[in-house]
Write a protein that holds these residues in place. Structure first.
Motif, PDB file in Angstrom:
ATOM      1  N   TRP A 216       0.718  -1.280   0.045  1.00 44.42           N
ATOM      2  CA  TRP A 216      -0.298  -0.145  -0.005  1.00 44.42           C
ATOM      3  C   TRP A 216       0.616   1.532   0.228  1.00 44.42           C
ATOM      4  O   TRP A 216       0.314   2.346  -0.184  1.00 44.42           O
ATOM      5  N   ILE A 267      -5.750  10.926   2.824  1.00 47.03           N
ATOM      6  CA  ILE A 267      -6.783   9.784   1.665  1.00 47.03           C
ATOM      7  C   ILE A 267      -6.181   8.627   2.207  1.00 47.03           C
ATOM      8  O   ILE A 267      -7.634   7.980   2.307  1.00 47.03           O
ATOM      9  N   THR A 268      -5.490   8.119   1.577  1.00 45.82           N
ATOM     10  CA  THR A 268      -4.748   6.522   1.604  1.00 45.82           C
ATOM     11  C   THR A 268      -5.014   6.143   2.822  1.00 45.82           C
ATOM     12  O   THR A 268      -5.217   5.183   3.243  1.00 45.82           O
ATOM     13  N   ALA A 271      -8.349   5.705   3.491  1.00 48.87           N
ATOM     14  CA  ALA A 271      -9.639   4.674   3.367  1.00 48.87           C
ATOM     15  C   ALA A 271      -8.145   3.440   3.221  1.00 48.87           C
ATOM     16  O   ALA A 271      -9.291   2.034   3.298  1.00 48.87           O
TER      17      ALA A 271
END
Length: 283
Positions: A216, A267-268, A271
């Motif tokens: 990720w 944001i990541t 998420a």
């Protein structure tokens, strides 16, 4: 007096005009981004040599700056010292409550999820991004981009899409180097400088280093690279005002990309880790 009052601008009309100009600018920027991404297949098919040249230039730099100013060196040194700082702060803070053995966990958790992506993004904006803005801006003010269009060479695929592809390709080994540098620096500071057992550090580091987190993290780095290249190529491609305008464009692009790097990280993180942190600190 009446003629003077007639020529005074209406504040409401001026504000409406400014708002309209801002929205037009946002629309132009969005169209530029779409055009740049849509032309990536054309850039790969028609400008392979230019893409390879840009990959080499982005990664290693050119000329005398290749030794000290290339992106590899900048990213490597920044993440190296960041990893060392995390180890120093982590060991000092954890030792206050008697759990300094968990410094390996501290390194595996913070380096992968926060420190390395943010520092790599900042380094990308300061090196790859600023260089792309300056190059395209100089070409714009010297009318080289117009000359390409006159020669029936589409400027967006040749100048912009190739740089986006180069940034996406170059970020993978660059980010690998950044992650390794941060890991090695954290281990060196903990084991060599503070004298912690290497077995203790390696145990907690390997226990809490989750492979999916690394994957990720790479995805986050690629998204950052695309965003940075899009922003910087836009500001360079639309530069106006001569040499001074190039400097202004570089400054505006760096400011915008630094904000975007932090926003992408937020944001990541939300998420990926927002609902389930994928983390359990248990014995």
């Amino acid at each position: 007096m009446s003629r003077h009052h007639e020529t005074e601008p209406n504040p409401g009309r001026v504000a409406l005009h400014d708002a309209s100009e801002d929205w037009n600018r946002v629309g132009d920027q969005a169209l530029f981004y779409w055009d740049s991404i849509a032309n990536i297949p054309r850039a790969l098919a028609g400008y392979k040599k230019e893409t390879l040249r840009l990959i080499a230039e982005i990664s290693m730099g050119t000329g005398a700056l290749a030794m000290i100013g290339g992106t590899v060196m900048v990213v490597g040194f920044m993440t190296l010292f960041t990893g060392g700082t995390i180890a120093v702060q982590g060991y000092s803070s954890l030792s206050d409550i008697g759990v300094e053995a968990l410094t390996g966990f501290f390194s595996a958790f913070i380096n992968v999820r926060i420190a390395v992506p943010v520092i790599a993004g900042i380094a990308l904006a300061a090196t790859i991004g600023a260089g792309a803005t300056a190059q395209l801006g100089a070409m714009r003010v010297s009318e080289e981009i117009d000359a390409l269009e006159v020669m029936a060479i589409k400027s967006v695929p040749y100048l912009v899409s190739t740089r986006i592809v180069a940034g996406m390709v170059a970020i993978i080994p660059l980010y690998s180097l950044a992650a390794l540098a941060s890991f090695l620096a954290s281990r060196f500071a903990t084991v060599v400088l503070y004298g912690q057992s290497s077995g203790v550090y390696d145990h907690y580091f390997s226990t809490f280093l989750i492979p999916t987190d690394i994957l990720w993290s790479f995805v986050q780095a690629i998204v950052m690279a695309i965003a940075v290249m899009l922003i910087h190529t836009y500001y360079g491609f639309t530069t106006s005002g001569g040499p001074v305008g190039v400097g202004v464009a570089v400054g505006n692009a760096v400011r915008a990309s630094l904000v975007v790097v932090v926003v992408v990280t937020l944001i990541t993180s939300l998420a990926i880790y927002g609902a389930d942190g994928n983390f359990n600190l248990a014995g």
